[in-house]
Design a protein around this motif. Structure first.
Motif, PDB file in Angstrom:
ATOM      1  N   ARG A  29       0.839  -1.185  -0.240  1.00  0.00           N
ATOM      2  CA  ARG A  29      -0.094  -0.039  -0.049  1.00  0.00           C
ATOM      3  C   ARG A  29       0.738   1.279   0.013  1.00  0.00           C
ATOM      4  NH1 ARG A  29      -3.311   2.217   4.831  1.00  0.00           N
ATOM      5  NH2 ARG A  29      -1.279   3.255   5.238  1.00  0.00           N
ATOM      6  N   ASP A  30       1.698   1.448   0.798  1.00  0.00           N
ATOM      7  CA  ASP A  30       2.708   2.473   0.993  1.00  0.00           C
ATOM      8  C   ASP A  30       3.626   2.767  -0.256  1.00  0.00           C
ATOM      9  OD1 ASP A  30       1.393   2.794   3.450  1.00  0.00           O
ATOM     10  OD2 ASP A  30       3.064   2.553   4.602  1.00  0.00           O
ATOM     11  N   THR A  31       3.709   1.854  -1.069  1.00  0.00           N
ATOM     12  CA  THR A  31       4.763   2.082  -2.246  1.00  0.00           C
ATOM     13  C   THR A  31       3.840   2.039  -3.475  1.00  0.00           C
ATOM     14  OG1 THR A  31       4.906  -0.510  -2.537  1.00  0.00           O
ATOM     15  CG2 THR A  31       6.374   0.272  -0.938  1.00  0.00           C
ATOM     16  N   THR A  32       2.848   2.289  -3.459  1.00  0.00           N
ATOM     17  CA  THR A  32       2.043   2.336  -4.802  1.00  0.00           C
ATOM     18  C   THR A  32       1.126   3.357  -4.739  1.00  0.00           C
ATOM     19  OG1 THR A  32       0.281   0.744  -3.819  1.00  0.00           O
ATOM     20  CG2 THR A  32       1.731  -0.233  -5.311  1.00  0.00           C
ATOM     21  N   ARG A  33       0.707   4.096  -5.971  1.00  0.00           N
ATOM     22  CA  ARG A  33      -0.059   5.265  -6.003  1.00  0.00           C
ATOM     23  C   ARG A  33      -1.443   5.218  -5.962  1.00  0.00           C
ATOM     24  NH1 ARG A  33       3.157   9.989  -7.157  1.00  0.00           N
ATOM     25  NH2 ARG A  33       5.350   9.353  -7.792  1.00  0.00           N
ATOM     26  N   GLY A  34      -2.030   4.214  -5.214  1.00  0.00           N
ATOM     27  CA  GLY A  34      -3.706   4.033  -5.264  1.00  0.00           C
ATOM     28  C   GLY A  34      -3.769   2.711  -6.200  1.00  0.00           C
ATOM     29  N   PRO A  35      -5.062   2.395  -6.214  1.00  0.00           N
ATOM     30  CA  PRO A  35      -5.361   1.138  -6.830  1.00  0.00           C
ATOM     31  C   PRO A  35      -4.782   0.984  -8.224  1.00  0.00           C
ATOM     32  CG  PRO A  35      -7.202   1.976  -5.700  1.00  0.00           C
ATOM     33  CD  PRO A  35      -6.325   3.145  -5.811  1.00  0.00           C
ATOM     34  N   GLY A  36      -4.315  -0.156  -8.546  1.00  0.00           N
ATOM     35  CA  GLY A  36      -3.617  -0.263  -9.883  1.00  0.00           C
ATOM     36  C   GLY A  36      -3.390  -1.698  -9.989  1.00  0.00           C
ATOM     37  N   PRO A  37      -2.448  -1.939 -11.187  1.00  0.00           N
ATOM     38  CA  PRO A  37      -2.177  -3.453 -11.487  1.00  0.00           C
ATOM     39  C   PRO A  37      -0.885  -3.787 -10.237  1.00  0.00           C
ATOM     40  CG  PRO A  37      -2.082  -2.363 -13.465  1.00  0.00           C
ATOM     41  CD  PRO A  37      -2.406  -1.165 -12.410  1.00  0.00           C
ATOM     42  N   ALA A  38      -0.312  -2.843  -9.917  1.00  0.00           N
ATOM     43  CA  ALA A  38       0.911  -3.214  -8.851  1.00  0.00           C
ATOM     44  C   ALA A  38       0.201  -3.675  -7.655  1.00  0.00           C
ATOM     45  CB  ALA A  38       2.100  -2.199  -8.920  1.00  0.00           C
ATOM     46  N   ARG A  39      -0.618  -2.685  -7.171  1.00  0.00           N
ATOM     47  CA  ARG A  39      -1.161  -3.014  -5.929  1.00  0.00           C
ATOM     48  C   ARG A  39      -2.164  -4.272  -5.874  1.00  0.00           C
ATOM     49  NH1 ARG A  39      -4.169   1.626  -2.175  1.00  0.00           N
ATOM     50  NH2 ARG A  39      -1.919   2.540  -2.275  1.00  0.00           N
ATOM     51  N   ARG A  40      -2.704  -4.587  -6.994  1.00  0.00           N
ATOM     52  CA  ARG A  40      -3.618  -5.803  -7.014  1.00  0.00           C
ATOM     53  C   ARG A  40      -2.759  -7.235  -6.800  1.00  0.00           C
ATOM     54  NH1 ARG A  40      -6.753  -2.625 -10.439  1.00  0.00           N
ATOM     55  NH2 ARG A  40      -5.726  -3.416 -12.455  1.00  0.00           N
ATOM     56  N   ALA A  41      -1.831  -6.844  -7.641  1.00  0.00           N
ATOM     57  CA  ALA A  41      -0.700  -8.136  -7.688  1.00  0.00           C
ATOM     58  C   ALA A  41      -0.017  -8.232  -6.134  1.00  0.00           C
ATOM     59  CB  ALA A  41       0.633  -7.861  -8.559  1.00  0.00           C
ATOM     60  N   GLY A  42       0.397  -7.211  -5.671  1.00  0.00           N
ATOM     61  CA  GLY A  42       0.938  -7.238  -4.319  1.00  0.00           C
ATOM     62  C   GLY A  42      -0.282  -7.759  -3.273  1.00  0.00           C
ATOM     63  N   THR A  43      -1.537  -7.414  -3.373  1.00  0.00           N
ATOM     64  CA  THR A  43      -2.468  -7.922  -2.531  1.00  0.00           C
ATOM     65  C   THR A  43      -2.880  -9.198  -2.636  1.00  0.00           C
ATOM     66  OG1 THR A  43      -3.382  -5.682  -2.477  1.00  0.00           O
ATOM     67  CG2 THR A  43      -4.739  -7.533  -1.759  1.00  0.00           C
TER      68      THR A  43
END
Length: 412
Positions: A29-43
């Motif tokens: 969460r703290d390393t991404t700029r809001g919802p997006g592919p990177a945050r979805r993959a990490g989650t």
């Protein structure tokens, strides 16, 4: 009892979920700029990881089909180790985060028309205090994101490197440790008698036949006089792991190979495994003793055997022996040393602790065992604890490398 178990299980699950949420927050969460592919993959990773970990634990303990255990064990158990070192990395990052925030903060320019002392040639610059009522400068989102990414990247890199190195160390097979142990009652003719101590191989859905062969090759290369397998050989049934254990038939020593049960044998069908081990050419010592040319060799069942009415019986194994002869005892758990002292044993050989296996697990192991690894003396009895050849759960060791120990006896 069921209610207490359920409450404990819920507390453990809540703790696991909370720690994963904390690490997800810092690394995703703290390393991404809001919802997006990177945050979805990490989650997705932080949801799938703990689910696979719990599934691997449950299927192994429940005796699920072996193909399912193997499918779940590799990702589930590796995630267990990785999650531990991601957590430690994130916690270490909290210590340096304030420093990085301070170093990355841009200098505050002097207010217009109010030069600093340096600019006016009147000495060192002094930061002017803000006028009363002035609001503090809001944190810069870009700077905060940069610091979070630096800390998260360092934590993830360190965790991956640690788990990778620790896994390689297990899979390549144990290294040989050599220890000389003087015994007062040992005759001079026995000087240099070599006992290869092997513990905690943990054959199962992760470590299989190939690993067993590496252990056998390592042991045989030491050219021992006697081989002592001191428990926790397997994590599974004879039906599933019989082929994996087959290389043990090639263990070779002048005075033979002996075996005592560990706690994991009683989770895996101890009676069936004892028969299988006997068929492989090893001699089980079930609360029994044999007289070798230079000393007595005894073995007791593991404490876990009490759940099946097959617990350790020191009186049966040692009660009528000749106290003038040296005695070496095979007992899986170091906690059995206190009974060994009572019965005048000269040397107890144990395993069980794995040396902690995953640092800082050695701190927990030290709280539960009199000795975590190595040689220590308890009165007139010496205790040697092997770190073990394999690994339970994650096929990973950190700060506790696997070993096969060659004990070289010497008269004193």
């Amino acid at each position: 009892m069921v209610i207490v178990f359920a409450l404990v299980a819920l507390a453990v699950l809540a703790a696991v979920a909370g720690l994963h949420w904390y690490v997800w927050r810092r690394l995703v969460r703290d390393t991404t700029r809001g919802p997006g592919p990177a945050r979805r993959a990490g989650t997705t990773l932080f949801v799938a990881g703990p689910v696979l970990m719990i599934a691997a634990l449950l299927t192994e303990r429940a005796g699920a089909p072996f193909w399912l255990q193997r499918t779940l064990s590799w990702p589930g158990f590796l995630w267990m180790a990785l999650a531990l070192y991601l957590l430690l990395g994130v916690l270490a990052g909290e210590l340096i985060r304030p420093l990085l925030n301070r170093l990355s903060r841009p200098p505050v320019p002097a207010p217009p028309g109010r030069p600093s002392r340096t600019e006016s040639g009147q000495g060192p610059a002094v930061q002017e205090a803000e006028p009363p009522g002035t609001a503090p400068t809001a944190p810069d989102p870009a700077r905060r994101l940069f610091v979070s990414r630096v800390v998260a990247g360092a934590a993830a890199t360190a965790a991956l490197a640690t788990v990778g190195h620790g896994t390689y160390g297990v899979l390549r097979g144990p290294r040989v440790t050599r220890v000389t142990v003087p015994l007062a009652k040992l005759p001079r003719a026995a000087h240099g008698f070599r006992i290869a101590v092997v513990s905690d191989i943990h054959l199962g859905p992760v470590l299989g036949r190939g690993f067993a062969q590496r252990v056998v090759d390592t042991v045989n290369a030491t050219r021992p006089d006697l081989i002592a397998v001191v428990g926790d050989l397997v994590d599974g049934s004879v039906q599933d792991l019989g082929p994996a254990a087959a290389p043990l038939a090639r263990l070779s020593a002048r005075h033979g190979a002996y075996f005592v049960t560990g706690n994991h044998e009683y989770f895996s069908g101890a009676e069936q495994w004892i028969e299988e081990i006997r068929d492989l050419g090893l001699r089980p010592l079930q609360n029994a003793r044999t007289e070798l040319p230079f000393f007595d060799l005894a073995g007791v069942n593991d404490v876990q055997g009490e759940s099946e009415g097959q617990g350790p019986d020191f009186g049966k194994a040692l009660g009528d022996r000749d106290p003038a002869r040296a005695c070496v005892l095979l007992a899986h758990q170091p906690v059995q040393i206190h009974e060994a002292v009572r019965y005048g044993v000269d040397l107890q050989l144990s395993g069980h602790t794995h040396g902690g296996q995953l640092w800082p697990g050695s701190l927990l192991a030290a709280a539960a065992n009199p000795t975590v690894a190595g040689l220590e003396r308890y009165g007139d009895t010496q205790l040697y604890v092997s770190r073990g050849a394999g690994a339970w759960g994650p096929p990973t060791r950190v700060g506790a490398p696997s070993d096969v120990t060659v004990i070289e006896l010497a008269p004193r």
